[in-house]
Design an enzyme around this catalytic site. Structure first.
Site, PDB file in Angstrom:
ATOM      1  N   TYR A  97       5.602  13.813 -11.379  1.00 56.25           N
ATOM      2  CA  TYR A  97       6.998  14.123 -11.736  1.00 56.25           C
ATOM      3  C   TYR A  97       7.967  13.660 -10.644  1.00 56.25           C
ATOM      4  O   TYR A  97       9.100  14.106 -10.581  1.00 56.25           O
ATOM      5  CB  TYR A  97       7.164  15.632 -11.964  1.00 56.25           C
ATOM      6  N   SER A  98       7.508  12.776  -9.793  1.00 55.79           N
ATOM      7  CA  SER A  98       8.284  12.400  -8.613  1.00 55.79           C
ATOM      8  C   SER A  98       9.609  11.700  -8.952  1.00 55.79           C
ATOM      9  O   SER A  98       9.621  10.649  -9.607  1.00 55.79           O
ATOM     10  CB  SER A  98       7.422  11.475  -7.752  1.00 55.79           C
ATOM     11  N   ASN A  99      10.716  12.272  -8.488  1.00 51.06           N
ATOM     12  CA  ASN A  99      12.022  11.611  -8.636  1.00 51.06           C
ATOM     13  C   ASN A  99      12.068  10.332  -7.813  1.00 51.06           C
ATOM     14  O   ASN A  99      12.767   9.381  -8.155  1.00 51.06           O
ATOM     15  CB  ASN A  99      13.141  12.540  -8.157  1.00 51.06           C
TER      16      ASN A  99
END
Ligand SMILES: *Cc1c(COP(=O)(O)O)cnc(C)c1O
Length: 296
Positions: free
Chosen positions: A68-70
């Site tokens: 889910y890394s921005n």
């Protein structure tokens, strides 16, 4: 290609009966509006990293993150915009979600690595990219001296002065940059960091290693809500009412925890009457979609 685009995110006032009652003027710097995908602190953190890659003649960005890394999403979009090839090394077994969809859509190659192997990012880079002379290593979250330098520029853009500045902390890179910006510009303000991880006191060492000159600042370590990406019904209720009251979208992993802290400290009379407070919206709104289930 020249690695730059206009930033100058606007500053908006947040009107609220609590702030009126306590005599506070609260503002939010809308770094979420920098770019639809390369948003918030992730663009600031990438700017000088990309310049360095370009200066070294490397056109393949290799970076790391959770599913889910921005940072992965921002790197994918920045790579596409500035003409780099990009590979994202994703922690854990192969999955699909909205964030990874966006990474792929921007042309990023994804490679899933088990959690144990993932710990040693340098070893992974060496193993898979040693023979790729175009490959450029970017640490998880963009944590680096270049990232700190980019974040310091946020302070140069401020139209006015504030008694307090509030920002969420993950690795602390953004906080370190902002604190350096405060020192460099000799701004009279107090920096308040909200670690989003449990036992966030360790962030102090992470921040201090990057400070050009020491400066006193505050870390409010009691607003992690159970740890990274953890939420409580209270935090989710806060997100709902904040978004509905202000029309400003926030996500529960970073900005909501920081704003919750600001509201809570205001309610507890921790600010002098008449104080002017600036909150930094660090963006990351594509990550909001990965938290939908918490709102059910
Ligand atoms: C990554 C991120 C942060 C944390 O930034 P650090 O520099 O790692 O402290 C804060 N807010 C959002 C929305 C992020 O994506």
């Amino acid at each position: 290609m020249d690695i730059k685009f206009e930033v100058n995110s606007p500053v908006h006032q947040i009107k609220n009966h609590l702030f009126d009652e306590k005599g506070l003027q609260v503002f939010i710097k809308r770094d979420d509006m920098i770019h639809p995908v390369i948003s918030g602190n992730k663009w600031r953190k990438l700017k000088y990293v990309l310049k360095k890659a370009q200066d070294e003649g490397k056109n393949h960005l290799v970076t790391f993150g959770g599913a889910y890394s921005n940072h992965l999403v921002a790197t994918a979009a920045a790579a596409a915009k500035f003409g780099f090839k990009a590979t994202g090394i994703v922690r854990g077994e192969e999955v699909d979600n909205d964030s990874l969809f966006l990474c792929r859509l921007h042309g990023m190659q994804l490679q899933f690595i088990d959690r144990e192997t993932y710990r040693d990012k340098n070893a992974i880079f060496h193993k898979y990219f040693a023979n790729d002379s175009d490959a450029f290593f970017i640490d998880e979250g963009g944590a680096s001296a270049e990232g700190v330098k980019g974040c310091a520029e946020l302070i140069d853009e401020l139209p006015e002065t504030y008694d307090h500045i509030f920002c969420a902390c993950g690795t602390g890179t953004t906080a370190a940059g902002i604190i350096n910006g405060i020192s460099q510009n000799k701004v009279q303000t107090q920096f308040n960091g909200i670690p989003v991880l449990k036992n966030g006191g360790f962030i102090k060492n992470e921040i201090d290693q990057y400070l050009a000159t020491p400066l006193t600042y505050h870390l409010h370590t009691q607003y992690h809500f159970g740890g990274y990406a953890k939420t409580t019904p209270e935090l989710i209720a806060f997100v709902k009412s904040f978004v509905a009251d202000t029309g400003i979208l926030i996500e529960p992993v970073y900005t909501a925890k920081m704003l919750y802290a600001l509201f809570d400290l205001a309610a507890k009379n921790r600010f002098k009457y008449g104080s002017r407070i600036l909150a930094i919206h660090t963006g990351g709104l594509w990550g909001l979609m990965g938290t939908k289930n918490k709102f059910l």
